[in-house]
Design a protein around this motif. Structure first.
Motif, mmCIF file in Angstrom:
data_model
loop_
_atom_site.group_PDB
_atom_site.id
_atom_site.type_symbol
_atom_site.label_atom_id
_atom_site.label_comp_id
_atom_site.label_asym_id
_atom_site.label_seq_id
_atom_site.Cartn_x
_atom_site.Cartn_y
_atom_site.Cartn_z
ATOM 1 N N TYR A 60 -4.025 -1.406 -8.419
ATOM 2 C CA TYR A 60 -2.901 -0.592 -8.879
ATOM 3 C C TYR A 60 -2.021 -0.216 -7.701
ATOM 4 O O TYR A 60 -2.471 -0.151 -6.569
ATOM 5 C CB TYR A 60 -3.408 0.677 -9.583
ATOM 6 N N ASP A 62 0.520 2.844 -6.447
ATOM 7 C CA ASP A 62 0.912 4.226 -6.683
ATOM 8 C C ASP A 62 2.338 4.413 -6.182
ATOM 9 O O ASP A 62 2.607 4.298 -4.986
ATOM 10 C CB ASP A 62 -0.047 5.165 -5.948
ATOM 11 N N ILE A 67 1.614 5.321 -11.723
ATOM 12 C CA ILE A 67 0.695 4.313 -11.189
ATOM 13 C C ILE A 67 0.767 3.100 -12.116
ATOM 14 O O ILE A 67 0.545 3.222 -13.317
ATOM 15 C CB ILE A 67 -0.743 4.852 -11.129
ATOM 16 N N SER A 69 0.001 -1.320 -12.581
ATOM 17 C CA SER A 69 -0.831 -2.401 -12.066
ATOM 18 C C SER A 69 -0.006 -3.246 -11.100
ATOM 19 O O SER A 69 1.219 -3.311 -11.185
ATOM 20 C CB SER A 69 -1.365 -3.260 -13.206
ATOM 21 N N ARG A 70 -0.713 -3.907 -10.210
ATOM 22 C CA ARG A 70 -0.032 -4.686 -9.178
ATOM 23 C C ARG A 70 0.744 -5.846 -9.791
ATOM 24 O O ARG A 70 1.823 -6.188 -9.327
ATOM 25 C CB ARG A 70 -1.065 -5.198 -8.189
#
Length: 127
Positions: A60, A62, A67, A69-70
């Motif tokens: 993840y 921030d 937040i 997900s990548r």
């Protein structure tokens, strides 16, 4: 045995002597079927032997206020960069393509036009 012994559940700490011989016996290659070891294992047998596979940990990012997900973050950044590059490319093309400007007409010679108009009206009045 004291209250703070090595075995918190109680019971003997010795390892049974016959279990050690069982381990030695199981390591002996004479107990295995050599034909079974020579063929490759199918997926089911491998899953039984290996147990459950390790789950990939989701990563993840921030951003301070949220937040995400990548994967979503990278897609969003990629879309914005792609849109910016497309807009820059379009503006570059618009700036560099030659335009057809209409040239202003040559300046009129008003003194000559005025002289001809006055001659016309004088001729009309004389008749």
């Amino acid at each position: 045995m004291s209250m703070y012994g090595r075995d918190p559940w109680g019971g003997p700490l010795e390892i049974a002597a016959d279990s050690a011989t069982d381990d030695d016996r199981s390591r002996n290659l004479h107990d295995f079927d050599r034909a079974a070891l020579s063929r490759p294992l199918d997926e089911t047998q491998q899953s039984w032997l290996l147990g459950p596979g390790e789950q990939k940990k989701k990563r993840y990012v921030d951003l301070g206020c949220i937040i995400v997900s990548r994967k979503i973050f990278l897609w969003t950044v990629g879309v914005f960069l792609g849109a910016g590059l497309l807009a820059g490319f379009v503006s570059l093309i618009v700036k560099t393509v030659p335009r057809h400007h209409h040239h202003p007409p040559p300046p009129d010679n008003y003194t000559l036009a005025l002289h001809k108009a006055l001659m016309f009206f004088n001729a009309q009045r004389c008749e």
